[in-house]
Design a protein around this motif. Structure first.
Motif, PDB file in Angstrom:
ATOM      1  N   SER A   1      -1.983  -7.413 -12.554  1.00  0.00           N
ATOM      2  CA  SER A   1      -1.409  -6.534 -11.520  1.00  0.00           C
ATOM      3  C   SER A   1       0.026  -6.147 -11.876  1.00  0.00           C
ATOM      4  CB  SER A   1      -1.436  -7.228 -10.158  1.00  0.00           C
ATOM      5  OG  SER A   1      -2.762  -7.412  -9.720  1.00  0.00           O
TER       6      SER A   1
ATOM      7  N   ARG B   1       8.156  -1.779  -3.690  1.00  0.00           N
ATOM      8  CA  ARG B   1       6.959  -1.753  -2.837  1.00  0.00           C
ATOM      9  C   ARG B   1       5.741  -2.262  -3.597  1.00  0.00           C
ATOM     10  NH1 ARG B   1       6.891   4.018   0.113  1.00  0.00           N
ATOM     11  NH2 ARG B   1       4.980   3.167   0.996  1.00  0.00           N
ATOM     12  N   MET B   2       5.637  -1.887  -4.861  1.00  0.00           N
ATOM     13  CA  MET B   2       4.521  -2.348  -5.675  1.00  0.00           C
ATOM     14  C   MET B   2       4.599  -3.864  -5.894  1.00  0.00           C
ATOM     15  SD  MET B   2       4.389   0.780  -8.437  1.00  0.00           S
ATOM     16  CE  MET B   2       2.838   0.356  -9.236  1.00  0.00           C
TER      17      MET B   2
ATOM     18  N   ASN C   1       3.466  -5.732  -2.868  1.00  0.00           N
ATOM     19  CA  ASN C   1       1.999  -5.768  -2.794  1.00  0.00           C
ATOM     20  C   ASN C   1       1.423  -6.855  -3.702  1.00  0.00           C
ATOM     21  OD1 ASN C   1       1.732  -3.682  -0.928  1.00  0.00           O
ATOM     22  ND2 ASN C   1       1.478  -2.112  -2.496  1.00  0.00           N
TER      23      ASN C   1
ATOM     24  N   GLU D   1      -0.485 -10.301  -2.389  1.00  0.00           N
ATOM     25  CA  GLU D   1      -1.838 -10.605  -2.839  1.00  0.00           C
ATOM     26  C   GLU D   1      -1.902 -11.957  -3.542  1.00  0.00           C
ATOM     27  OE1 GLU D   1      -5.170  -7.794  -4.247  1.00  0.00           O
ATOM     28  OE2 GLU D   1      -4.015  -8.308  -6.036  1.00  0.00           O
TER      29      GLU D   1
ATOM     30  N   ASP E   1      -7.822 -11.301  -0.106  1.00  0.00           N
ATOM     31  CA  ASP E   1      -7.469 -10.661  -1.370  1.00  0.00           C
ATOM     32  C   ASP E   1      -8.448  -9.538  -1.700  1.00  0.00           C
ATOM     33  OD1 ASP E   1      -6.543 -10.119  -3.977  1.00  0.00           O
ATOM     34  OD2 ASP E   1      -7.770 -11.699  -4.831  1.00  0.00           O
TER      35      ASP E   1
ATOM     36  N   PHE F   1      -7.538  -6.588   0.551  1.00  0.00           N
ATOM     37  CA  PHE F   1      -6.182  -6.026   0.449  1.00  0.00           C
ATOM     38  C   PHE F   1      -6.068  -4.968  -0.646  1.00  0.00           C
ATOM     39  CE2 PHE F   1      -1.627  -6.327  -0.814  1.00  0.00           C
ATOM     40  CZ  PHE F   1      -1.087  -5.866   0.376  1.00  0.00           C
TER      41      PHE F   1
ATOM     42  N   ALA G   1      -4.449  -4.666  -3.754  1.00  0.00           N
ATOM     43  CA  ALA G   1      -3.080  -4.328  -4.148  1.00  0.00           C
ATOM     44  C   ALA G   1      -3.022  -3.347  -5.317  1.00  0.00           C
ATOM     45  CB  ALA G   1      -2.300  -5.591  -4.503  1.00  0.00           C
TER      46      ALA G   1
ATOM     47  N   ARG H   1      -3.649   0.134  -4.103  1.00  0.00           N
ATOM     48  CA  ARG H   1      -2.470   0.535  -3.323  1.00  0.00           C
ATOM     49  C   ARG H   1      -1.325   0.932  -4.263  1.00  0.00           C
ATOM     50  NH1 ARG H   1      -1.967  -1.897   2.184  1.00  0.00           N
ATOM     51  NH2 ARG H   1      -3.976  -2.852   2.632  1.00  0.00           N
ATOM     52  N   ASN H   2      -1.120   0.134  -5.305  1.00  0.00           N
ATOM     53  CA  ASN H   2      -0.010   0.401  -6.209  1.00  0.00           C
ATOM     54  C   ASN H   2      -0.208   1.676  -7.014  1.00  0.00           C
ATOM     55  OD1 ASN H   2       1.442  -1.743  -5.293  1.00  0.00           O
ATOM     56  ND2 ASN H   2       0.873  -3.109  -6.966  1.00  0.00           N
TER      57      ASN H   2
END
Length: 112
Positions: free
Chosen positions: A49, A68-69, A72, A76, A90, A93, A95, A98-99
Motif C-alpha cells: 500500500s 490523506r493517503m 488511509n 487500514e 479491512d 475499507f 484503502a 481510496r488512495n
C-alpha cells in the motif's frame, strides 16, 4: 503519467476488489486474503500500500494528498492487526482504491 496511473488502478483493484464473494455483491482482494496471515500478512500488504503512496509522490502529488493517503494506509494497517474483526473491516475499507481515487482526483484537478 497516464500509464502509471492505470497501472496503479490495476494494482489497487487486484489488492482490494479482484474477487467477488459468491452469492453477494461484496468484493475483496489479495490484501484481505494475505492479511489473514498473522502479523506478517499485514506488514507485507502495508508495504505494498505504501508503494502506491510512493508512486503518487513521484507523480507530483502534493503533501496534502500524500498525508490523506498515508492516513488511509495507517488506518487500514491498524485495523488489520485486530484478529478477524479487523480483517473484515479491512476488506470493506479498501484503502488502496481510496488512495488511487485521491491521486486521480488530484491529477484531474479536483484536489489541490
Amino acid at each position: 503519467m497516464r500509464e502509471r496511473l492505470e497501472r496503479l488502478k490495476r494494482l489497487a483493484w487486484l489488492l482490494d476488489a479482484s474477487f467477488r464473494l459468491p452469492g453477494t455483491k461484496f468484493r475483496l482482494g489479495l490484501d484481505a486474503v494475505i492479511g489473514l496471515v498473522p502479523g506478517g500478512g499485514t506488514v507485507i500488504m502495508t508495504l505494498v500500500s505504501l508503494y502506491i503512496v510512493w508512486e503518487a509522490r513521484r507523480m507530483g502529488a502534493p503533501m496534502s494528498v500524500l498525508v490523506r493517503m498515508l492516513v488511509n494506509v495507517a488506518l487500514e494497517a491498524a485495523i488489520d492487526f485486530v484478529p478477524l474483526v479487523g480483517d473484515l473491516i479491512d476488506a470493506a475499507f479498501k484503502a488502496n482504491l481510496r488512495n488511487v481515487a485521491l491521486l486521480e482526483d488530484y491529477l484531474n484537478g479536483k484536489l489541490l
